[in-house]
Design a protein around this motif. Structure first.
Motif, PDB file in Angstrom:
ATOM      1  N   GLN A  39       0.999  -1.179   0.012  1.00  9.74           N
ATOM      2  CA  GLN A  39       0.080  -0.028  -0.126  1.00  9.74           C
ATOM      3  C   GLN A  39       0.886   1.340   0.105  1.00  9.74           C
ATOM      4  N   ALA A  40       0.788   1.968  -1.018  1.00 11.01           N
ATOM      5  CA  ALA A  40       1.433   3.174  -1.133  1.00 11.01           C
ATOM      6  C   ALA A  40       0.372   4.396  -0.567  1.00 11.01           C
ATOM      7  N   PRO A  41       1.182   5.475  -0.093  1.00  7.36           N
ATOM      8  CA  PRO A  41       0.498   6.633   0.438  1.00  7.36           C
ATOM      9  C   PRO A  41      -0.764   7.105  -0.599  1.00  7.36           C
ATOM     10  N   GLY A  42      -1.824   7.165   0.017  1.00  3.87           N
ATOM     11  CA  GLY A  42      -3.010   7.685  -0.819  1.00  3.87           C
ATOM     12  C   GLY A  42      -3.526   6.679  -1.716  1.00  3.87           C
ATOM     13  N   LYS A  43      -3.019   5.362  -1.593  1.00  2.21           N
ATOM     14  CA  LYS A  43      -3.570   4.406  -2.656  1.00  2.21           C
ATOM     15  C   LYS A  43      -4.356   3.092  -1.808  1.00  2.21           C
ATOM     16  N   GLU A  44      -4.851   2.454  -2.742  1.00  2.00           N
ATOM     17  CA  GLU A  44      -5.597   1.237  -1.973  1.00  2.00           C
ATOM     18  C   GLU A  44      -4.488   0.229  -1.901  1.00  2.00           C
ATOM     19  N   ARG A  45      -4.847  -0.741  -0.882  1.00  2.00           N
ATOM     20  CA  ARG A  45      -3.901  -1.936  -0.952  1.00  2.00           C
ATOM     21  C   ARG A  45      -4.085  -2.690  -2.226  1.00  2.00           C
ATOM     22  N   GLU A  46      -2.768  -3.141  -2.666  1.00  2.00           N
ATOM     23  CA  GLU A  46      -2.540  -3.852  -3.973  1.00  2.00           C
ATOM     24  C   GLU A  46      -1.825  -5.176  -3.892  1.00  2.00           C
ATOM     25  N   PHE A  47      -2.418  -6.170  -4.425  1.00  2.00           N
ATOM     26  CA  PHE A  47      -1.865  -7.617  -4.325  1.00  2.00           C
ATOM     27  C   PHE A  47      -0.466  -7.492  -5.232  1.00  2.00           C
ATOM     28  N   VAL A  48       0.308  -8.258  -4.529  1.00  2.00           N
ATOM     29  CA  VAL A  48       1.788  -8.240  -5.237  1.00  2.00           C
ATOM     30  C   VAL A  48       1.999  -9.754  -5.781  1.00  2.00           C
ATOM     31  N   ALA A  49       2.084 -10.631  -4.643  1.00  3.81           N
ATOM     32  CA  ALA A  49       2.369 -12.104  -5.037  1.00  3.81           C
ATOM     33  C   ALA A  49       1.696 -12.951  -3.856  1.00  3.81           C
ATOM     34  N   ALA A  50       1.539 -14.370  -4.526  1.00  5.65           N
ATOM     35  CA  ALA A  50       0.918 -15.349  -3.641  1.00  5.65           C
ATOM     36  C   ALA A  50       1.459 -16.713  -3.867  1.00  5.65           C
ATOM     37  N   ILE A  51       1.416 -17.541  -2.796  1.00  3.66           N
ATOM     38  CA  ILE A  51       2.158 -18.597  -2.870  1.00  3.66           C
ATOM     39  C   ILE A  51       1.375 -19.972  -2.296  1.00  3.66           C
ATOM     40  N   SER A  52       1.283 -21.057  -2.848  1.00  5.54           N
ATOM     41  CA  SER A  52       0.596 -22.325  -2.119  1.00  5.54           C
ATOM     42  C   SER A  52       1.223 -22.774  -0.891  1.00  5.54           C
ATOM     43  N   TRP A  53       0.628 -23.831  -0.470  1.00  7.92           N
ATOM     44  CA  TRP A  53       1.411 -24.191   0.724  1.00  7.92           C
ATOM     45  C   TRP A  53       2.556 -25.127   0.257  1.00  7.92           C
ATOM     46  N   SER A  54       2.332 -25.970  -0.778  1.00  7.54           N
ATOM     47  CA  SER A  54       3.363 -26.732  -1.505  1.00  7.54           C
ATOM     48  C   SER A  54       4.347 -26.031  -2.303  1.00  7.54           C
ATOM     49  N   SER A  55       4.239 -24.598  -2.615  1.00  9.29           N
ATOM     50  CA  SER A  55       5.096 -24.063  -3.422  1.00  9.29           C
ATOM     51  C   SER A  55       4.653 -24.165  -4.885  1.00  9.29           C
ATOM     52  N   PHE A  56       3.991 -25.120  -5.269  1.00  8.21           N
ATOM     53  CA  PHE A  56       3.713 -25.677  -6.576  1.00  8.21           C
ATOM     54  C   PHE A  56       2.899 -24.388  -7.164  1.00  8.21           C
ATOM     55  N   SER A  57       2.107 -23.800  -6.526  1.00  7.43           N
ATOM     56  CA  SER A  57       1.475 -22.630  -7.362  1.00  7.43           C
ATOM     57  C   SER A  57       1.973 -21.339  -6.814  1.00  7.43           C
ATOM     58  N   THR A  58       2.244 -20.266  -7.593  1.00  9.63           N
ATOM     59  CA  THR A  58       2.675 -19.060  -7.308  1.00  9.63           C
ATOM     60  C   THR A  58       1.710 -18.070  -8.170  1.00  9.63           C
ATOM     61  N   TYR A  59       1.584 -17.051  -7.912  1.00 13.41           N
ATOM     62  CA  TYR A  59       0.605 -16.059  -8.607  1.00 13.41           C
ATOM     63  C   TYR A  59       1.050 -14.368  -8.538  1.00 13.41           C
ATOM     64  N   TYR A  60       1.426 -13.847  -9.309  1.00 10.26           N
ATOM     65  CA  TYR A  60       1.913 -12.496  -9.511  1.00 10.26           C
ATOM     66  C   TYR A  60       1.148 -11.344 -10.002  1.00 10.26           C
ATOM     67  N   ALA A  61       1.100 -10.203  -9.668  1.00  7.38           N
ATOM     68  CA  ALA A  61       0.401  -9.097 -10.182  1.00  7.38           C
ATOM     69  C   ALA A  61       1.191  -8.867 -11.354  1.00  7.38           C
ATOM     70  N   ASP A  62       0.719  -8.288 -12.336  1.00  2.00           N
ATOM     71  CA  ASP A  62       1.196  -7.968 -13.723  1.00  2.00           C
ATOM     72  C   ASP A  62       2.279  -6.952 -13.466  1.00  2.00           C
ATOM     73  N   SER A  63       2.281  -6.123 -12.565  1.00  2.00           N
ATOM     74  CA  SER A  63       3.227  -4.948 -12.268  1.00  2.00           C
ATOM     75  C   SER A  63       4.410  -5.527 -11.827  1.00  2.00           C
ATOM     76  N   VAL A  64       4.785  -6.716 -11.341  1.00  2.00           N
ATOM     77  CA  VAL A  64       5.877  -7.169 -10.842  1.00  2.00           C
ATOM     78  C   VAL A  64       6.458  -8.499 -11.259  1.00  2.00           C
ATOM     79  N   LYS A  65       5.488  -9.154 -12.210  1.00  2.00           N
ATOM     80  CA  LYS A  65       5.842 -10.337 -13.040  1.00  2.00           C
ATOM     81  C   LYS A  65       7.175  -9.976 -13.514  1.00  2.00           C
ATOM     82  N   GLY A  66       8.035 -11.148 -13.425  1.00  2.68           N
ATOM     83  CA  GLY A  66       9.633 -11.079 -13.957  1.00  2.68           C
ATOM     84  C   GLY A  66      10.436 -10.184 -13.003  1.00  2.68           C
ATOM     85  N   ARG A  67      10.070  -9.653 -12.044  1.00  6.01           N
ATOM     86  CA  ARG A  67      10.938  -8.705 -11.061  1.00  6.01           C
ATOM     87  C   ARG A  67      10.811  -9.299  -9.773  1.00  6.01           C
ATOM     88  N   PHE A  68      10.016  -9.706  -9.288  1.00  6.29           N
ATOM     89  CA  PHE A  68       9.524 -10.357  -8.089  1.00  6.29           C
ATOM     90  C   PHE A  68       9.502 -11.744  -8.038  1.00  6.29           C
TER      91      PHE A  68
END
Length: 122
Positions: A39-68
């Motif tokens: 969450q940046a100042p004055g902005k809404e909370r934004e999803f960045v990345a998520a991971i499942s328990w097994s690490s088999f599945s990951t999910y990224y926001a387009d804005s960070v894909k390939g960098r995070f």
């Protein structure tokens, strides 16, 4: 009582890297999914990345894909966010969260940390 404690934030120049950590203690759900939001100042909370328990599945926001990259070490109860090629627009408070399934919606996560500040200078 569940506690999520983030660390690793700081000030970095554009193009630099940081690694955030989120240490979990206490009993959460069975096999919790974990995520990072920001969450940046004055902005809404934004999803960045998520991971499942097994690490088999990951999910990224387009804005960070390939960098995070999100990763977890269940033995240590820790989730990581490796952030490379940082940009000034990545400046925000980064928080980790635990939930029952891997999604990009903050409403699906029940436990939250206090957050760690990341500031990227141009």
């Amino acid at each position: 009582q569940v506690q999520l404690v983030e660390s690793g934030g700081g000030l970095v120049q554009a193009g630099g890297s940081l690694r955030l950590s989120c240490a979990a203690s206490g009993r959460t759900f069975e096999r919790p999914a974990m995520a990072w939001f920001r969450q940046a100042p004055g902005k809404e909370r934004e999803f960045v990345a998520a991971i499942s328990w097994s690490s088999f599945s990951t999910y990224y926001a387009d804005s960070v894909k390939g960098r995070f990259t999100i990763a977890r070490d269940n033995a240590r109860g820790t989730v990581y966010l490796q952030m490379n090629s940082l940009k000034p627009e990545d400046t925000a408070v980064y928080s980790c969260a635990a939930g029952t399934r891997i999604t990009g919606s903050s409403y699906d996560y029940t436990y939250w940390g206090q957050g760690t500040q990341v500031t990227v200078s141009s």
